[in-house]
Design a protein around this motif. Structure first.
Motif, PDB file in Angstrom:
ATOM      1  N   THR A   1       9.747  -9.560 -10.276  1.00  0.00           N
ATOM      2  CA  THR A   1       8.942  -8.418 -10.699  1.00  0.00           C
ATOM      3  C   THR A   1       8.379  -7.691  -9.487  1.00  0.00           C
ATOM      4  O   THR A   1       8.439  -6.459  -9.395  1.00  0.00           O
ATOM      5  N   ASP A   2       7.830  -8.459  -8.532  1.00  0.00           N
ATOM      6  CA  ASP A   2       7.282  -7.860  -7.315  1.00  0.00           C
ATOM      7  C   ASP A   2       8.361  -7.138  -6.519  1.00  0.00           C
ATOM      8  O   ASP A   2       8.131  -6.048  -5.991  1.00  0.00           O
ATOM      9  N   LEU A   3       9.551  -7.729  -6.432  1.00  0.00           N
ATOM     10  CA  LEU A   3      10.654  -7.102  -5.723  1.00  0.00           C
ATOM     11  C   LEU A   3      11.037  -5.780  -6.381  1.00  0.00           C
ATOM     12  O   LEU A   3      11.275  -4.781  -5.706  1.00  0.00           O
ATOM     13  N   GLY A   4      11.062  -5.775  -7.708  1.00  0.00           N
ATOM     14  CA  GLY A   4      11.362  -4.543  -8.430  1.00  0.00           C
ATOM     15  C   GLY A   4      10.352  -3.453  -8.122  1.00  0.00           C
ATOM     16  O   GLY A   4      10.715  -2.283  -7.932  1.00  0.00           O
ATOM     17  N   GLU A   5       9.080  -3.824  -8.061  1.00  0.00           N
ATOM     18  CA  GLU A   5       8.033  -2.854  -7.731  1.00  0.00           C
ATOM     19  C   GLU A   5       8.194  -2.340  -6.294  1.00  0.00           C
ATOM     20  O   GLU A   5       8.019  -1.152  -6.034  1.00  0.00           O
ATOM     21  N   LEU A   6       8.515  -3.241  -5.373  1.00  0.00           N
ATOM     22  CA  LEU A   6       8.716  -2.828  -3.980  1.00  0.00           C
ATOM     23  C   LEU A   6       9.901  -1.869  -3.850  1.00  0.00           C
ATOM     24  O   LEU A   6       9.834  -0.876  -3.113  1.00  0.00           O
ATOM     25  N   LEU A   7      10.979  -2.165  -4.564  1.00  0.00           N
ATOM     26  CA  LEU A   7      12.141  -1.268  -4.529  1.00  0.00           C
ATOM     27  C   LEU A   7      11.792   0.102  -5.093  1.00  0.00           C
ATOM     28  O   LEU A   7      12.213   1.135  -4.554  1.00  0.00           O
ATOM     29  N   LYS A   8      11.029   0.104  -6.160  1.00  0.00           N
ATOM     30  CA  LYS A   8      10.598   1.373  -6.769  1.00  0.00           C
ATOM     31  C   LYS A   8       9.757   2.168  -5.773  1.00  0.00           C
ATOM     32  O   LYS A   8       9.961   3.372  -5.602  1.00  0.00           O
ATOM     33  N   MET A   9       8.827   1.496  -5.098  1.00  0.00           N
ATOM     34  CA  MET A   9       7.984   2.171  -4.114  1.00  0.00           C
ATOM     35  C   MET A   9       8.820   2.691  -2.948  1.00  0.00           C
ATOM     36  O   MET A   9       8.579   3.803  -2.457  1.00  0.00           O
ATOM     37  N   ALA A  10       9.803   1.910  -2.500  1.00  0.00           N
ATOM     38  CA  ALA A  10      10.657   2.333  -1.392  1.00  0.00           C
ATOM     39  C   ALA A  10      11.467   3.568  -1.779  1.00  0.00           C
ATOM     40  O   ALA A  10      11.612   4.500  -0.972  1.00  0.00           O
ATOM     41  N   LYS A  11      11.981   3.591  -3.000  1.00  0.00           N
ATOM     42  CA  LYS A  11      12.752   4.756  -3.456  1.00  0.00           C
ATOM     43  C   LYS A  11      11.864   5.992  -3.545  1.00  0.00           C
ATOM     44  O   LYS A  11      12.283   7.096  -3.176  1.00  0.00           O
ATOM     45  N   GLU A  12      10.642   5.810  -4.025  1.00  0.00           N
ATOM     46  CA  GLU A  12       9.713   6.943  -4.105  1.00  0.00           C
ATOM     47  C   GLU A  12       9.394   7.469  -2.713  1.00  0.00           C
ATOM     48  O   GLU A  12       9.349   8.684  -2.487  1.00  0.00           O
ATOM     49  N   GLU A  13       9.175   6.566  -1.763  1.00  0.00           N
ATOM     50  CA  GLU A  13       8.883   6.967  -0.383  1.00  0.00           C
ATOM     51  C   GLU A  13      10.087   7.676   0.235  1.00  0.00           C
ATOM     52  O   GLU A  13       9.935   8.682   0.930  1.00  0.00           O
ATOM     53  N   GLN A  14      11.279   7.160  -0.040  1.00  0.00           N
ATOM     54  CA  GLN A  14      12.485   7.787   0.468  1.00  0.00           C
ATOM     55  C   GLN A  14      12.648   9.190  -0.113  1.00  0.00           C
ATOM     56  O   GLN A  14      13.029  10.125   0.583  1.00  0.00           O
ATOM     57  N   SER A  15      12.350   9.356  -1.389  1.00  0.00           N
ATOM     58  CA  SER A  15      12.440  10.680  -2.029  1.00  0.00           C
ATOM     59  C   SER A  15      11.468  11.667  -1.397  1.00  0.00           C
ATOM     60  O   SER A  15      11.797  12.833  -1.191  1.00  0.00           O
TER      61      SER A  15
END
Length: 70
Positions: free
Chosen positions: A50-64
């Motif tokens: 779950t934490d990894l999923g949240e981190l990936l989501k945050m990374a994608k948002e930052e990349q966007s």
């Protein structure tokens, strides 16, 4: 300081109980400890996913944000 404990009763398929007892024997622990170890591992793994999923989501948002800012 002692942890609060609660007794539970569960129904377990015989095959699962045999696997649990095999695990306990291999680890040189009793059945109750084996249940606690395996439950803790499963719950920690689930939290990590779950934490990894949240981190990936945050990374994608930052990349966007960085792509839009260029």
């Amino acid at each position: 300081m002692a942890r609060e404990v609660k007794r539970i009763n569960i129904n377990v398929p015989v095959e699962t109980l045999e696997r649990l007892d095999d695990y306990a024997d291999k680890m040189s622990i009793n059945r109750t400890s084996a249940i606690l170890v395996l439950c803790t591992l499963a719950l920690d793994s689930q939290k990590a996913m779950t934490d990894l999923g949240e981190l990936l989501k945050m990374a994608k948002e930052e990349q966007s944000k960085q792509i839009v800012g260029e």
